[in-house]
Design an enzyme around this catalytic site. Structure first.
Site, PDB file in Angstrom:
ATOM      1  N   GLY A 145       0.812  -1.222  -0.047  1.00 18.70           N
ATOM      2  CA  GLY A 145      -0.108   0.065  -0.047  1.00 18.70           C
ATOM      3  C   GLY A 145       0.777   1.225  -0.064  1.00 18.70           C
ATOM      4  CG  HIS A 146       3.411   2.186   3.388  1.00 20.28           C
ATOM      5  ND1 HIS A 146       3.152   1.162   4.245  1.00 20.28           N
ATOM      6  CD2 HIS A 146       2.828   3.360   4.219  1.00 20.28           C
ATOM      7  CE1 HIS A 146       2.814   1.541   5.206  1.00 20.28           C
ATOM      8  NE2 HIS A 146       2.465   2.685   5.308  1.00 20.28           N
ATOM      9  N   GLY A 174      -3.269   7.511   1.643  1.00 17.90           N
ATOM     10  CA  GLY A 174      -4.212   6.155   1.139  1.00 17.90           C
ATOM     11  C   GLY A 174      -5.710   6.453   1.722  1.00 17.90           C
ATOM     12  CG  ASP A 205      -5.504   5.028   7.278  1.00 23.44           C
ATOM     13  OD1 ASP A 205      -5.836   4.229   8.121  1.00 23.44           O
ATOM     14  OD2 ASP A 205      -4.244   4.733   6.766  1.00 23.44           O
ATOM     15  CG  MET A 235      -2.127  -4.360   1.129  1.00 18.27           C
ATOM     16  SD  MET A 235      -1.007  -4.326   0.150  1.00 18.27           S
ATOM     17  CE  MET A 235      -1.076  -5.758  -0.696  1.00 18.27           C
ATOM     18  CB  SER A 236      -3.118  -2.247   7.710  1.00 18.23           C
ATOM     19  OG  SER A 236      -2.993  -1.835   8.827  1.00 18.23           O
TER      20      SER A 236
HETATM   21  O1  PAF Z   1      -1.254   7.264   8.184  1.00 22.56           O
HETATM   22  C1  PAF Z   1      -0.254   7.101   8.660  1.00 22.56           C
HETATM   23  O2  PAF Z   1       0.666   6.363   8.523  1.00 22.56           O
HETATM   24  C2  PAF Z   1       0.106   8.174   9.888  1.00 22.56           C
HETATM   25  O3  PAF Z   1      -1.195   8.621  10.480  1.00 22.56           O
HETATM   26  C3  PAF Z   1       0.541   9.574   9.180  1.00 22.56           C
HETATM   27  C4  PAF Z   1      -0.070  10.235   8.215  1.00 22.56           C
HETATM   28  C5  PAF Z   1       1.930   9.018   8.669  1.00 22.56           C
HETATM   29  C6  PAF Z   1       0.845  10.667  10.542  1.00 22.56           C
HETATM   30  O4  PAF Z   1       1.579   9.897  11.415  1.00 22.56           O
END
Ligand code: PAF
Length: 280
Positions: free
Chosen positions: A36-37, A147, A150, A184-185
């Site tokens: 996902g990242h 993403g 969230d 994905m998380s």
């Molecule tokens: O979504 C995340 O991983 C976190 O909430 C973020 C946006 C990096 C802030 O810490």
């Protein structure tokens, strides 16, 4: 890839890119990077000349200290993944760098934080809004990528940047899913094997609710109720299952057409969230 732990070091590099006229993209993360990242990073690479990724497990957004302690930290592996993706700069600050002893300012977004995860995790979105606005001030990107998993966080950040006249363009990237549908998380790695199998039901319950709404089988409230019961029966501790308006995440009414169903539910110690969008 340039690795930066200090604001001054990062700013010197960003300044040079600015002189060169580069478009700078930013992907803030809390590490334990997954596909996902990587999708956020690939979208960032397509739309900018230089890509900055931050890895910082932000203590102020954890309302539960155990959740903060147990949050997966995989800095070495993260750094290697980012290197292999040819990310331009990795910013990995220490907690003292982000929060010096006397930090008296909190960024707090009203209304959109009152419900769902905001109600279930008091202070969580203040922590998110504060750290994201600090990171925006440090990196000063042209665009930042978040993403849609969230979704409430995305709305909080959109509201914050609009209200504070931040010049950062917020870009939403669709949720990445495993082949069986699980969103994905980073938290998925905390699930036991059995919980990982159960977790599939979260997205399946969202899909069934979406179908029921599209077929106008029952009222939104009835569908929410049945879905909560179904999740409990499948071993989850559901927190909320809400049919909302996509624009402001308020409870959807009969006349609303652009909808999103938001869900949060725990399996053991792991709290999972997901959502599905639909248009009537
Ligand atoms: O979504 C995340 O991983 C976190 O909430 C973020 C946006 C990096 C802030 O810490």
């Amino acid at each position: 890839m340039i690795c930066s732990k200090q604001i001054a070091h990062l700013r010197a590099q960003i300044k040079q890119w600015r002189v060169e006229g580069a478009i700078i993209a930013f992907v803030p993360t809390m590490g334990n990077l997954h596909a996902g990242h990587l999708q956020l990073i690939s979208a960032a690479k397509e739309q900018a000349d230089q890509v900055v990724v931050s890895v910082f497990v932000n203590p102020t957004q954890f309302n539960d200290p155990n959740d903060f302690t147990n949050y997966p930290r995989t800095e070495q592996a993260d750094s290697e993944k980012l290197q292999s993706l040819a990310v331009d700069l990795l910013y990995m600050p220490a907690t003292e760098e982000m929060y010096p002893a006397k930090s008296l300012t909190t960024v707090s977004v009203a209304e959109v934080t009152n419900y769902h995860c905001g109600a279930a995790r008091p202070g969580h979105f203040d922590g998110v809004a504060t750290v994201v606005s600090k990171l925006f001030n440090i990196v000063q990107p042209d665009k930042a990528f978040f993403g849609e998993k969230d979704f409430q966080q995305l709305q909080v950040i959109r509201t914050m940047t609009a209200d504070l006249n931040s010049p950062v363009e917020i870009i939403a990237v669709p949720t990445q899913r495993e082949v069986d549908g699980l969103a994905m998380s980073s938290r998925n790695s905390l699930l036991t094997e059995q919980q990982r199998q159960q977790a599939i039901q979260l997205y399946q319950t969202l899909c069934l609710a979406k179908e029921a709404i599209l077929a106008r089988q029952a009222s939104f409230a009835e569908i929410e109720h049945t879905s909560m019961q179904s999740l409990s029966a499948q071993g989850f501790r559901p927190d909320y299952f809400s049919v909302c308006r996509r624009c402001d995440l308020q409870t959807a009414g009969k006349k609303d057409t652009r909808l999103i169903i938001l869900v949060a539910a725990s399996l053991g110690v792991t709290r999972l969230i997901d959502n599905i969008q639909l248009d009537l």
